[in-house]
Design a protein around this motif. Sequence first.
Motif, PDB file in Angstrom:
ATOM      1  N   ALA A 138      12.810  89.035  61.188  1.00 50.67           N
ATOM      2  CA  ALA A 138      13.060  88.030  62.223  1.00 50.67           C
ATOM      3  C   ALA A 138      14.555  87.852  62.458  1.00 50.67           C
ATOM      4  CB  ALA A 138      12.410  86.702  61.842  1.00 50.67           C
ATOM      5  N   VAL A 139      15.327  87.731  61.385  1.00 57.76           N
ATOM      6  CA  VAL A 139      16.775  87.551  61.518  1.00 57.76           C
ATOM      7  C   VAL A 139      17.397  88.765  62.207  1.00 57.76           C
ATOM      8  CG1 VAL A 139      18.941  87.373  60.218  1.00 57.76           C
ATOM      9  CG2 VAL A 139      16.976  85.956  59.586  1.00 57.76           C
ATOM     10  N   ILE A 140      17.045  89.958  61.748  1.00 60.10           N
ATOM     11  CA  ILE A 140      17.593  91.186  62.335  1.00 60.10           C
ATOM     12  C   ILE A 140      17.154  91.316  63.793  1.00 60.10           C
ATOM     13  CG2 ILE A 140      17.485  93.714  62.241  1.00 60.10           C
ATOM     14  CD1 ILE A 140      17.265  93.350  59.133  1.00 60.10           C
ATOM     15  N   GLY A 141      15.883  91.029  64.063  1.00 59.72           N
ATOM     16  CA  GLY A 141      15.366  91.132  65.426  1.00 59.72           C
ATOM     17  C   GLY A 141      16.018  90.157  66.387  1.00 59.72           C
ATOM     18  N   ILE A 142      16.178  88.913  65.967  1.00 58.29           N
ATOM     19  CA  ILE A 142      16.808  87.904  66.825  1.00 58.29           C
ATOM     20  C   ILE A 142      18.263  88.271  67.079  1.00 58.29           C
ATOM     21  CG2 ILE A 142      17.588  85.498  66.881  1.00 58.29           C
ATOM     22  CD1 ILE A 142      14.878  84.834  65.440  1.00 58.29           C
ATOM     23  N   GLU A 143      18.956  88.736  66.057  1.00 59.67           N
ATOM     24  CA  GLU A 143      20.351  89.154  66.236  1.00 59.67           C
ATOM     25  C   GLU A 143      20.441  90.343  67.190  1.00 59.67           C
ATOM     26  OE1 GLU A 143      24.469  89.529  66.059  1.00 59.67           O
ATOM     27  OE2 GLU A 143      23.101  87.850  65.759  1.00 59.67           O
ATOM     28  N   GLY A 144      19.529  91.302  67.072  1.00 62.49           N
ATOM     29  CA  GLY A 144      19.512  92.444  67.992  1.00 62.49           C
ATOM     30  C   GLY A 144      19.272  92.014  69.424  1.00 62.49           C
TER      31      GLY A 144
END
Length: 156
Positions: A138-144
């Motif tokens: 979730a963190v990586i996806g939202i940042e992307g």
Amino acid sequence: MLGYGNAPGELNGVNRRRLQRGLRSRHPRAASSLLLLSGGAVRSTVPEAELMAAHLRGPLGYRGALALETESRSTEDNVRLSVPFLEGADRIVLASDPLHELRAQEFLRRLRPDLAAHLAPADRSRPLEGWWLRPAEAVIGIEGLRRARMLGSWRA
């Protein structure tokens, strides 16, 4: 299926989960299907697509049609370099993590709206599968997604 950077030598857990999603996402009544593995040598000298293909053919026992795109180094590359394989497809599933799928779908909509009209959701119907990875995804996806929107070109 969209790749994720592997350390040299073996397929990581993220890519193993993406392969499972891709296999589950095939249409059960389709006369034929092609699994496209997309990913270059980002963190290794071996392209992610090749590592994924070896895992599909080996431990997962997949014997169907398979194509590899081995030059991409980003999500945008995954989509752009996969377009020739997608021409004429009745159904297109971008199998990845949920937020990564959204980003790839948006790239395809901007690049080729005609192909994006054939998008279908990946099968993510395994509630507890990889539950320990979901916060990081979730963190990586939202940042992307944030970076892609900030850059305007959706390049990330």
